[in-house]
Write an enzyme that holds these catalytic residues in place. Sequence first.
Site, PDB file in Angstrom:
ATOM      1  N   ASN A  83     -15.919 -23.668  13.426  1.00 16.92           N
ATOM      2  CA  ASN A  83     -15.310 -24.728  14.210  1.00 16.92           C
ATOM      3  C   ASN A  83     -13.789 -24.699  14.059  1.00 16.92           C
ATOM      4  OD1 ASN A  83     -15.107 -27.135  15.755  1.00 16.92           O
ATOM      5  ND2 ASN A  83     -17.082 -27.811  14.953  1.00 16.92           N
ATOM      6  N   HIS A 113      -2.959 -15.819  -7.313  1.00 15.37           N
ATOM      7  CA  HIS A 113      -1.687 -15.460  -7.932  1.00 15.37           C
ATOM      8  C   HIS A 113      -1.794 -15.585  -9.449  1.00 15.37           C
ATOM      9  CE1 HIS A 113       0.243 -15.627  -3.975  1.00 15.37           C
ATOM     10  NE2 HIS A 113      -0.546 -16.665  -3.755  1.00 15.37           N
ATOM     11  N   GLY A 140     -16.979 -29.767   6.724  1.00 16.95           N
ATOM     12  CA  GLY A 140     -15.574 -29.920   7.062  1.00 16.95           C
ATOM     13  C   GLY A 140     -14.661 -30.107   5.855  1.00 16.95           C
ATOM     14  N   SER A 158     -18.936 -31.740   2.853  1.00 16.62           N
ATOM     15  CA  SER A 158     -17.567 -31.904   3.340  1.00 16.62           C
ATOM     16  C   SER A 158     -16.620 -32.204   2.190  1.00 16.62           C
ATOM     17  CB  SER A 158     -17.504 -33.058   4.346  1.00 16.62           C
ATOM     18  OG  SER A 158     -18.253 -32.744   5.489  1.00 16.62           O
ATOM     19  N   THR A 163     -15.323 -23.646  -6.761  1.00 21.04           N
ATOM     20  CA  THR A 163     -14.551 -22.829  -7.701  1.00 21.04           C
ATOM     21  C   THR A 163     -15.416 -21.835  -8.467  1.00 21.04           C
ATOM     22  OG1 THR A 163     -14.819 -24.478  -9.447  1.00 21.04           O
ATOM     23  CG2 THR A 163     -12.847 -24.664  -8.041  1.00 21.04           C
ATOM     24  N   LYS A 164     -16.751 -21.916  -8.294  1.00 25.18           N
ATOM     25  CA  LYS A 164     -17.647 -20.992  -8.979  1.00 25.18           C
ATOM     26  C   LYS A 164     -18.815 -20.675  -8.052  1.00 25.18           C
ATOM     27  CE  LYS A 164     -20.506 -24.458 -11.283  1.00 25.18           C
ATOM     28  NZ  LYS A 164     -21.050 -24.934 -12.536  1.00 25.18           N
ATOM     29  N   LYS A 181     -28.268 -31.306  -5.087  1.00 18.88           N
ATOM     30  CA  LYS A 181     -29.724 -31.315  -4.971  1.00 18.88           C
ATOM     31  C   LYS A 181     -30.217 -29.927  -4.628  1.00 18.88           C
ATOM     32  CE  LYS A 181     -31.573 -32.984  -1.001  1.00 18.88           C
ATOM     33  NZ  LYS A 181     -31.924 -33.954   0.024  1.00 18.88           N
TER      34      LYS A 181
END
Length: 188
Positions: A83, A113, A140, A158, A163-164, A181
């Site tokens: 989207n 970085h 989103g 959303s 991060t993992k 869940k």
Amino acid sequence: MSEKQKMLAGQMYDPSAPELTELRVKTRLATEQFNRTSITELDKRSQILKGLFGSTGNEIYVEPTFNCDYGENIHVGENFYANYGCVILDVAEVRIGKNCFIAPQVGIYTATHPIDPIERISGLEYAKPITIGDNCWIGGHATINPGVTLGDNVVVASGAVVTKSFGDNVVIGGNPAKVLKQIPNVKS
């Protein structure tokens, strides 16, 4: 090794190398062209994306605006939908399976970085690939960070900051994302 080879190998590389600069300019021109297409030019949109991405299925639909770094490092499966406002920083490979849907304003970022400030200000950077399995839905404003792998049938809530990595059949959300869940009775 060339700077592009270093980049794709996940090593520190210089993004200002001429080969990489030229490729980013070429990609920006293609995404500019894509983002200027009319809603009446769906075939043209698809043609631009299929020329830009490393590989795609037959059915691919992306709403403008769309931005990426190189394009050729993006591989999407059949029945891919993204989207409005999708950004994929494809410094490393981004592999997305079949039947995947991406909601508005999602960021998928392989670029990263150094943490050390002296190394960071040198201008060198590196990247970690991202893999997203089949039948995933990314909500989103979600962010998928470098090095993440998501299994099949994953739903990302959303606003999640992923991060993992996570396995199959889960709903994840939050910052940082965690399992909210399990998805029961998934048929392959």
